[in-house]
Design an enzyme around this catalytic site. Structure first.
Site, PDB file in Angstrom:
ATOM      1  NE  ARG A 171      -1.201   0.587   4.732  1.00 28.84           N
ATOM      2  CZ  ARG A 171      -2.213   1.031   5.457  1.00 28.84           C
ATOM      3  NH1 ARG A 171      -3.426   0.689   5.156  1.00 28.84           N
ATOM      4  NH2 ARG A 171      -1.983   1.805   6.482  1.00 28.84           N
ATOM      5  NE  ARG A 175       2.462   9.329  -5.350  1.00 31.68           N
ATOM      6  CZ  ARG A 175       2.248   9.770  -4.120  1.00 31.68           C
ATOM      7  NH1 ARG A 175       3.133  10.564  -3.538  1.00 31.68           N
ATOM      8  NH2 ARG A 175       1.154   9.454  -3.486  1.00 31.68           N
ATOM      9  NE  ARG A 260       4.106  -5.457  16.844  1.00 32.49           N
ATOM     10  CZ  ARG A 260       5.068  -5.704  17.723  1.00 32.49           C
ATOM     11  NH1 ARG A 260       5.059  -6.836  18.419  1.00 32.49           N
ATOM     12  NH2 ARG A 260       6.020  -4.818  17.922  1.00 32.49           N
ATOM     13  NE  ARG A 291       3.292   6.468  13.397  1.00 31.27           N
ATOM     14  CZ  ARG A 291       2.330   6.169  12.542  1.00 31.27           C
ATOM     15  NH1 ARG A 291       2.458   6.426  11.258  1.00 31.27           N
ATOM     16  NH2 ARG A 291       1.214   5.598  12.959  1.00 31.27           N
ATOM     17  CD  GLU A 317       2.531   5.778  16.558  1.00 24.29           C
ATOM     18  OE1 GLU A 317       2.286   6.954  16.256  1.00 24.29           O
ATOM     19  OE2 GLU A 317       2.312   4.816  15.808  1.00 24.29           O
ATOM     20  CE1 TYR A 365      -2.053  -2.531   9.436  1.00 21.84           C
ATOM     21  CE2 TYR A 365      -2.836  -1.380   7.493  1.00 21.84           C
ATOM     22  CZ  TYR A 365      -1.917  -1.525   8.492  1.00 21.84           C
ATOM     23  OH  TYR A 365      -0.849  -0.680   8.570  1.00 21.84           O
ATOM     24  CG  ASP A 367      -6.616   2.995   6.079  1.00 24.69           C
ATOM     25  OD1 ASP A 367      -5.984   2.991   7.148  1.00 24.69           O
ATOM     26  OD2 ASP A 367      -6.073   2.974   4.962  1.00 24.69           O
TER      27      ASP A 367
HETATM   28  P1  FAD Z   1     -12.303   1.106  17.326  1.00 26.49           P
HETATM   29  O1  FAD Z   1     -12.009   2.516  17.047  1.00 26.49           O
HETATM   30  O2  FAD Z   1     -11.239   0.264  17.941  1.00 26.49           O
HETATM   31  O3  FAD Z   1     -13.603   1.059  18.263  1.00 26.49           O
HETATM   32  C1  FAD Z   1     -13.991  -0.070  18.993  1.00 26.49           C
HETATM   33  C2  FAD Z   1     -14.546   0.431  20.302  1.00 26.49           C
HETATM   34  O4  FAD Z   1     -15.115  -0.658  21.017  1.00 26.49           O
HETATM   35  C3  FAD Z   1     -13.477   1.017  21.219  1.00 26.49           C
HETATM   36  O5  FAD Z   1     -13.846   2.309  21.638  1.00 26.49           O
HETATM   37  C4  FAD Z   1     -13.408   0.049  22.377  1.00 26.49           C
HETATM   38  O6  FAD Z   1     -13.084   0.667  23.617  1.00 26.49           O
HETATM   39  C5  FAD Z   1     -14.822  -0.500  22.377  1.00 26.49           C
HETATM   40  N1  FAD Z   1     -14.930  -1.795  23.027  1.00 26.49           N
HETATM   41  C6  FAD Z   1     -14.143  -2.887  22.805  1.00 26.49           C
HETATM   42  N2  FAD Z   1     -14.517  -3.894  23.613  1.00 26.49           N
HETATM   43  C7  FAD Z   1     -15.565  -3.430  24.350  1.00 26.49           C
HETATM   44  C8  FAD Z   1     -16.364  -4.001  25.376  1.00 26.49           C
HETATM   45  N3  FAD Z   1     -16.153  -5.249  25.822  1.00 26.49           N
HETATM   46  N4  FAD Z   1     -17.345  -3.255  25.933  1.00 26.49           N
HETATM   47  C9  FAD Z   1     -17.565  -1.968  25.494  1.00 26.49           C
HETATM   48  N5  FAD Z   1     -16.819  -1.381  24.537  1.00 26.49           N
HETATM   49  C10 FAD Z   1     -15.834  -2.102  23.980  1.00 26.49           C
HETATM   50  N6  FAD Z   1      -7.093   4.911   9.626  1.00 26.49           N
HETATM   51  C11 FAD Z   1      -7.049   5.871   8.679  1.00 26.49           C
HETATM   52  O7  FAD Z   1      -7.928   5.940   7.815  1.00 26.49           O
HETATM   53  N7  FAD Z   1      -6.045   6.802   8.680  1.00 26.49           N
HETATM   54  C12 FAD Z   1      -5.051   6.815   9.614  1.00 26.49           C
HETATM   55  O8  FAD Z   1      -4.165   7.667   9.588  1.00 26.49           O
HETATM   56  C13 FAD Z   1      -5.082   5.797  10.621  1.00 26.49           C
HETATM   57  N8  FAD Z   1      -4.115   5.756  11.565  1.00 26.49           N
HETATM   58  C14 FAD Z   1      -4.169   4.783  12.526  1.00 26.49           C
HETATM   59  C15 FAD Z   1      -3.180   4.765  13.486  1.00 26.49           C
HETATM   60  C16 FAD Z   1      -3.186   3.793  14.480  1.00 26.49           C
HETATM   61  C17 FAD Z   1      -2.115   3.780  15.537  1.00 26.49           C
HETATM   62  C18 FAD Z   1      -4.218   2.811  14.479  1.00 26.49           C
HETATM   63  C19 FAD Z   1      -4.252   1.737  15.512  1.00 26.49           C
HETATM   64  C20 FAD Z   1      -5.210   2.833  13.520  1.00 26.49           C
HETATM   65  C21 FAD Z   1      -5.200   3.812  12.525  1.00 26.49           C
HETATM   66  N9  FAD Z   1      -6.208   3.887  11.566  1.00 26.49           N
HETATM   67  C22 FAD Z   1      -6.152   4.844  10.596  1.00 26.49           C
HETATM   68  C23 FAD Z   1      -7.354   2.953  11.561  1.00 26.49           C
HETATM   69  C24 FAD Z   1      -8.554   3.470  12.372  1.00 26.49           C
HETATM   70  O9  FAD Z   1      -8.183   3.673  13.720  1.00 26.49           O
HETATM   71  C25 FAD Z   1      -9.676   2.433  12.311  1.00 26.49           C
HETATM   72  O10 FAD Z   1     -10.042   2.171  10.990  1.00 26.49           O
HETATM   73  C26 FAD Z   1     -10.946   2.818  13.068  1.00 26.49           C
HETATM   74  O11 FAD Z   1     -10.693   3.560  14.216  1.00 26.49           O
HETATM   75  C27 FAD Z   1     -11.679   1.569  13.433  1.00 26.49           C
HETATM   76  O12 FAD Z   1     -12.918   1.865  14.022  1.00 26.49           O
HETATM   77  P2  FAD Z   1     -13.693   0.719  14.782  1.00 26.49           P
HETATM   78  O13 FAD Z   1     -14.971   1.326  15.265  1.00 26.49           O
HETATM   79  O14 FAD Z   1     -13.766  -0.505  13.970  1.00 26.49           O
HETATM   80  O15 FAD Z   1     -12.762   0.320  16.027  1.00 26.49           O
HETATM   81  N1  UDP Z   2       6.865   1.516   6.266  1.00 28.50           N
HETATM   82  C1  UDP Z   2       8.244   1.536   6.264  1.00 28.50           C
HETATM   83  N2  UDP Z   2       8.906   2.711   6.493  1.00 28.50           N
HETATM   84  C2  UDP Z   2       8.253   3.861   6.730  1.00 28.50           C
HETATM   85  C3  UDP Z   2       6.838   3.848   6.712  1.00 28.50           C
HETATM   86  C4  UDP Z   2       6.178   2.659   6.485  1.00 28.50           C
HETATM   87  O1  UDP Z   2       8.870   0.508   6.074  1.00 28.50           O
HETATM   88  O2  UDP Z   2       8.906   4.894   6.950  1.00 28.50           O
HETATM   89  C5  UDP Z   2       6.187   0.225   6.035  1.00 28.50           C
HETATM   90  C6  UDP Z   2       5.917  -0.537   7.325  1.00 28.50           C
HETATM   91  O3  UDP Z   2       6.090  -1.909   7.044  1.00 28.50           O
HETATM   92  C7  UDP Z   2       4.470  -0.247   7.599  1.00 28.50           C
HETATM   93  C8  UDP Z   2       3.891  -0.186   6.205  1.00 28.50           C
HETATM   94  O4  UDP Z   2       4.934   0.421   5.429  1.00 28.50           O
HETATM   95  O5  UDP Z   2       3.885  -1.260   8.368  1.00 28.50           O
HETATM   96  C9  UDP Z   2       2.626   0.620   6.105  1.00 28.50           C
HETATM   97  O6  UDP Z   2       2.884   1.900   6.618  1.00 28.50           O
HETATM   98  P1  UDP Z   2       1.760   2.912   6.983  1.00 28.50           P
HETATM   99  O7  UDP Z   2       2.403   4.134   7.523  1.00 28.50           O
HETATM  100  O8  UDP Z   2       0.845   3.021   5.834  1.00 28.50           O
HETATM  101  O9  UDP Z   2       1.007   2.127   8.147  1.00 28.50           O
HETATM  102  P2  UDP Z   2       0.102   2.629   9.343  1.00 28.50           P
HETATM  103  O10 UDP Z   2       1.035   2.834  10.488  1.00 28.50           O
HETATM  104  O11 UDP Z   2      -0.564   3.905   8.890  1.00 28.50           O
HETATM  105  O12 UDP Z   2      -0.861   1.515   9.546  1.00 28.50           O
END
Ligand code: FAD
Ligand code: UDP
Length: 383
Positions: A171, A175, A260, A291, A317, A365, A367
């Protein structure tokens, strides 16, 4: 007659979209959230005028016009474009991999020169890539793999690149133009005023009641105190939408799915500018964090009134293996875990009146835009 039409477990994006759709159809929803705040992983908290992304930096991006139009109903978005910088032992490189990166790495100036450098280095892989290491080398060659991918990926996933699936890296755009925009997306931005406000707006409906600090498993066992009386789980709602971890729902009876996890070390600093960018990746193996996020740059360093903010908040992080009790973040979609998930999925399908959704409920996984898309689709079929 049950109290609610839907019990929504989790107030993340999936739960919020589904609840909103149900509420709009006149159905009554009770949304329970075990954390003390709504929003799931997109939750933001205002510190000194800065929207701090508590559970990791979230940049909204999508190619899906329906999703983009849908989310605009609940927030205005700014024009933030993600362009992280990689720091490899003090050398700075532009991300994603583009002409700026190739120029810094090899001194090449034209796209032809960059392409031929990549071609020369990728020739060590003469078969369909079998793992992340082979996939990365065949995309960008050995130098970039060694300096910008290997250390970062192994820190993030806690496994050697040779044992990781290649799709993780697919993903990342490569470029042969000068373009530091990290995402190949038509629409991109950060909700003005923060994600929490956006989720609040989604859940703000007369047919939705939200209760935080309540764990589903406690409710399932002991019922829930409502308006002075204790209501049994069985009397609470016609149906349940569960967005927590699927294995936890079934008491981990087939085994534990691996995740993770991430630990954030957040500091408020008495200076206006720490690193000059929202995201800097530390791509060497030795720096313990993956990061550093400097939250104010998601909103161009301005507070809600448009003033410059004199302080800054940064988050380092650290990626770690999840253990029971930690927050699960990234599903590990390798063979072993995918097979275990398939077994849980069969149990989920046999579970009456329960829908499993979201990043944890479907062990995917996802977004944010995909979560919205799927939640809308499921709501469309269900409601
Ligand atoms: P969650 O947001 O995990 O919501 C689930 C909820 O259920 C939580 O609030 C939890 O507390 C609750 N819950 C769980 N078990 C129970 C229980 N037993 N009782 C009551 N409540 C409970 N996506 C992007 O598009 N762009 C990004 O830049 C991006 N960055 C990310 C960075 C990180 C570090 C992570 C981890 C994810 C990232 N994502 C990103 C993905 C994004 O976070 C998810 O797609 C989205 O938040 C998922 O929503 P969800 O409702 O499925 O899950
Ligand atoms: N990645 C990498 N170097 C970087 C940024 C990303 O090798 O500087 C790789 C890494 O394996 C990562 C994947 O690209 O798991 C996807 O990165 P992205 O930032 O899209 O993941 P996110 O943290 O947003 O889920």
């Amino acid at each position: 007659m049950k109290k609610y039409d839907y019990l929504i477990v989790g107030s993340g994006l999936y739960g919020a979209v589904f609840a909103r759709e149900a509420a709009e159809k006149g159905l009554k929803c009770l949304c329970i959230e075990k954390r003390d705040n709504i929003g799931g992983n997109v939750y933001t908290e205002n510190v000194e005028g800065i929207e701090v992304h508590k559970y990791g930096a979230h940049i909204f991006h999508t190619n899906n016009k329906t999703v983009w139009e849908y989310i605009q109903k609940f927030a205005d978005f700014n024009r933030y474009t993600n362009s992280p910088v990689a720091n490899y032992k003090g050398e700075l490189y532009s991300l994603p991999f583009n002409m700026y990166t190739f120029n810094k790495m090899w001194g090449v100036v034209t796209p032809e020169e960059a392409a031929s450098k990549i071609e020369e280095q990728r020739s060590v892989i003469d078969h369909e890539p079998q793992n992340l290491e082979e996939q990365a080398i065949s995309l960008v060659g050995t130098d970039i793999y060694e300096k910008l991918i290997k250390g970062y990926t192994e820190k993030q996933w806690g496994r050697p690149c040779t044992e990781l699936p290649s799709f993780i890296i697919k993903r990342l755009p490569v470029r042969l133009i000068f373009d530091n925009n990290y995402f190949n997306a038509l629409y991109q931005g950060i909700p003005i005023g923060g994600y929490t406000k956006m989720i609040e707006n989604m859940l703000d409906h007369e047919n939705i009641k939200v209760v935080t600090g309540v764990d589903f498993f406690d409710v399932k066992e002991n019922g829930m105190e409502m308006d002075g009386e204790r209501i049994d789980y069985s009397a609470l709602a016609e149906k349940t939408l569960y967005t927590g971890p699927i294995d936890a729902y079934f008491g981990f009876k087939l085994g534990t799915l691996q995740y993770r996890s991430v630990r954030f070390e957040t500091e408020l600093l008495d200076k206006p500018n720490y690193q000059g960018n929202a995201v800097i990746n530390y791509t060497d193996r030795e720096t313990p964090y993956t990061r550093i996020i400097e939250h104010k740059w998601f909103e161009f360093g301005k507070d809600a009134e448009g003033n410059d903010i004199p302080k800054t908040v940064i988050s380092k992080e650290y990626s770690s293996e999840w253990k029971p009790g930690d927050e699960p973040y990234y599903p590990v979609n390798d063979d072993k875990n995918s097979k275990l998930y398939d077994e849980y999925k069969k149990l989920a399908e046999a579970e009456e009146n329960v829908i499993f959704g979201g990043r944890l409920g479907e062990y995917k996984y996802y977004d944010m835009d995909k979560v919205i898309e799927v939640a809308l689709e499921v709501a469309g079929k269900e409601l």
